[in-house]
Design a protein around this motif. Structure first.
Motif, PDB file in Angstrom:
ATOM      1  N   ASN A 182      -0.770   5.801   8.929  1.00 41.04           N
ATOM      2  CA  ASN A 182      -1.140   6.727   7.971  1.00 41.04           C
ATOM      3  C   ASN A 182      -1.402   8.225   8.470  1.00 41.04           C
ATOM      4  O   ASN A 182      -1.038   9.188   7.485  1.00 41.04           O
ATOM      5  CB  ASN A 182      -2.433   5.899   7.063  1.00 41.04           C
ATOM      6  N   GLN A 232       0.647  -1.163   0.068  1.00 42.72           N
ATOM      7  CA  GLN A 232       0.162   0.056  -0.059  1.00 42.72           C
ATOM      8  C   GLN A 232       0.870   1.167  -0.013  1.00 42.72           C
ATOM      9  O   GLN A 232       0.562   2.206  -0.752  1.00 42.72           O
ATOM     10  CB  GLN A 232      -0.982  -0.041   1.058  1.00 42.72           C
ATOM     11  N   GLU A 233       1.895   1.241   0.736  1.00 36.96           N
ATOM     12  CA  GLU A 233       2.654   2.395   0.634  1.00 36.96           C
ATOM     13  C   GLU A 233       3.730   2.619  -0.299  1.00 36.96           C
ATOM     14  O   GLU A 233       3.725   3.737  -0.743  1.00 36.96           O
ATOM     15  CB  GLU A 233       3.817   2.235   1.946  1.00 36.96           C
ATOM     16  N   GLU A 254      -8.463   9.426   3.587  1.00 37.53           N
ATOM     17  CA  GLU A 254      -7.238   8.590   3.188  1.00 37.53           C
ATOM     18  C   GLU A 254      -7.058   7.680   4.168  1.00 37.53           C
ATOM     19  O   GLU A 254      -6.945   6.331   3.739  1.00 37.53           O
ATOM     20  CB  GLU A 254      -6.207   9.747   3.086  1.00 37.53           C
ATOM     21  N   PRO A 255      -7.019   7.801   5.627  1.00 39.75           N
ATOM     22  CA  PRO A 255      -6.802   6.766   6.469  1.00 39.75           C
ATOM     23  C   PRO A 255      -8.120   5.711   6.403  1.00 39.75           C
ATOM     24  O   PRO A 255      -7.844   4.764   6.642  1.00 39.75           O
ATOM     25  CB  PRO A 255      -6.630   7.427   7.859  1.00 39.75           C
ATOM     26  N   TYR A 264      -7.335   3.550   3.559  1.00 33.88           N
ATOM     27  CA  TYR A 264      -5.916   2.859   3.790  1.00 33.88           C
ATOM     28  C   TYR A 264      -6.455   1.817   4.511  1.00 33.88           C
ATOM     29  O   TYR A 264      -5.784   0.524   4.169  1.00 33.88           O
ATOM     30  CB  TYR A 264      -5.132   3.910   4.498  1.00 33.88           C
TER      31      TYR A 264
END
Length: 486
Positions: free
Chosen positions: A408, A335-336, A462-463, A466
């Motif tokens: 995140n 993911q990162e 976003e988080p 994530y």
């Protein structure tokens, strides 16, 4: 005994008659209501999917239907299921099972909602499940190995070494998956040619594994659907798949026998999908593209190589620092950075685990540090975050979602979301549908200016995404990658 007056007797009789009438009426009402409820039962499967916000699909684990390649879940059936889940507006959960009879039982027991497998529609199967509209067709073919030196032979000479007439299967040993359509077809073919075919039913091998055994010369023959056989021929050019053993058959997904409303919804999608551009794109991607053969030969293909990334051994070693399943850490790294150690974000985060400069410096790494050091530092940071929540969130599995979000967006924003959850009557110790929704609220001034919020505005989407994406990919990795594969 005192005699009951005639007047009272009449009242008693009328009461009994009224009671009987009410009872009979009640019985008829129940019967009528039960008839009205039948459509509701038919809607139950679709309603359960919508209520749980998740489509549970069972598929094969093989190089066509569902697998992982370079850390990404893929597959012809998987991609179709993703499109269908998006059409329904729900999440997708994948179960895998390569035994057809077990799959049918799970479907009718409602342990899953749909079977998305390379299923040929047969009369016998149609008596057990309900088939959706066909998305394609195929036929069964004999898989046999070409003789040595076949590359230099003419087609006429090559044909003389191979079975081209189904009559020549008499007294031949053919290995097929037990309880499969192939096994039933061979029994029928044996009757049709008036001779015995030595059918060996195998329980612990799927179709592709049997094809592989033919390619290696360990067994002489097997039977497969032509589309599956054709794809495997790109991996094993030494196999021949040109001898059909059946007429064309329709391919379709299956649902439970009592899922009429869901079946109608599925059929609507299939008709649109089959006649649109995505079907052709997916078919070419998995059955015609030259990249298919390179996938199966890659060590990062879960079917053959069993690896997620070049860093699996290092991830497994350092994931012990926070005591996490190494596949969860691998999902995070995908993911990162998509396993690219040279990635630098717009915010300045860098490396495999996209550490911010201050955090990286605290854990003793820089851009020049090796991927191994970056993974170690990232796992140390995970351990730090995990310990911050340890007393407040004793449930380890639940706590890891809070850790993912903190990794995140920062632990301060996650603590804010927990305080908002507590204030607005949600559970501050549960992530899904509780604290995660509060994090979304932190992009609204009404909430990020709330007195309980200490860290202000947060782009909560976003988080939120994530955590969901990391955890979903983790589930895929658990499906296809063994925890102790190294």
């Amino acid at each position: 005994m005192k005699k009951i007056p005639p007047y009272h007797t009449r009242i008693l009789r009328r009461g009994i008659v009224i009671a009987i009438f009410i009872a009979v009426s009640f019985v008829f009402m129940l019967a009528r209501n039960s008839k009205k409820q039948k459509p509701d039962k038919q809607k139950a499967v679709l309603e359960r999917i919508i209520e749980r916000d998740t489509l549970i699909a069972l598929t094969n684990y093989n190089s066509i239907s569902y697998f992982s390649y370079r850390g990404k879940p893929m597959g012809f059936q998987y991609d179709m299921l993703t499109l269908f889940a998006n059409y329904l507006g729900v999440e997708l959960k994948i179960l895998i099972n390569n035994d057809i009879e077990t799959a049918f039982k799970k479907l009718n027991a409602h342990e899953c909602d749909v079977l998305a497998m390379n299923l040929a529609v047969t009369k016998d199967r149609a008596s057990k499940v309900s088939f959706a509209a066909a998305y394609g067709q195929t036929r069964q073919v004999l898989v046999q190995k070409k003789p040595a030196g076949w590359e230099n032979m003419s087609q006429k000479v090559l044909n003389s070494y191979l079975i081209r007439n189904q009559l020549d299967l008499a007294n031949r040993k053919v290995h097929v998956q037990s309880n499969s359509a192939f096994e039933k077809r061979l029994h029928n073919l044996s009757d049709e040619i008036g001779a015995n075919i030595d059918i060996v039913e195998v329980e612990n091998y799927d179709v592709e594994q049997l094809i592989r055994l033919v390619a290696k010369g360990e067994i002489s023959y097997t039977v497969a659907d032509e589309n599956v056989a054709r794809l495997n021929q790109t991996y094993y050019p030494e196999i021949d798949i040109s001898t059909p053993v059946s007429f064309p058959q329709r391919m379709a997904w299956a649902v439970a026998r009592d899922a009429d409303n869901f079946l109608s919804k599925l059929n609507s999608w299939v008709y649109t999908f089959k006649n649109g551009p995505m079907y052709a794109l997916l078919y070419n991607k998995y059955f015609k593209s030259k990249k298919a053969s390179s996938r199966i030969k890659s060590q990062y293909m879960s079917i053959s190589g069993g690896k997620i990334s070049p860093y699996d051994e290092t991830i497994r070693r350092y994931s012990q620092i926070p005591a996490y399943d190494w596949r969860l850490v691998a999902s995070m790294i995908y993911q990162e950075s998509r396993f690219n150690p040279r990635v630098v974000s717009w915010a300045g985060a860098f490396g495999l685990m996209q550490l911010m400069p201050g955090t990286a410096n605290y854990f003793g790494v820089s851009r020049a540090s090796s991927p191994r050091m970056h993974i170690r530092a990232g796992c140390q940071f995970l351990d730090y975050l995990d310990r911050q929540f340890e007393e407040e969130l004793p449930d380890k599995e639940e706590r890891r979602k809070f850790v993912m979000a903190s990794y995140n967006a920062g632990i301060g924003h996650v603590r804010d979301a927990r305080r908002l959850a507590e204030k607005y009557g949600k559970n501050p110790n549960v992530w899904d549908t509780q604290v995660d929704s509060m994090l979304l609220w932190k992009s609204d001034p009404k909430y990020y200016l709330d007195p309980v919020v200490k860290y202000g505005y947060c782009r909560g989407q976003e988080p939120f995404d994530y955590v969901k994406e990391v955890m979903n990919r983790f589930e895929h990795y658990k499906n296809v990658i063994s925890e102790d594969n190294l």
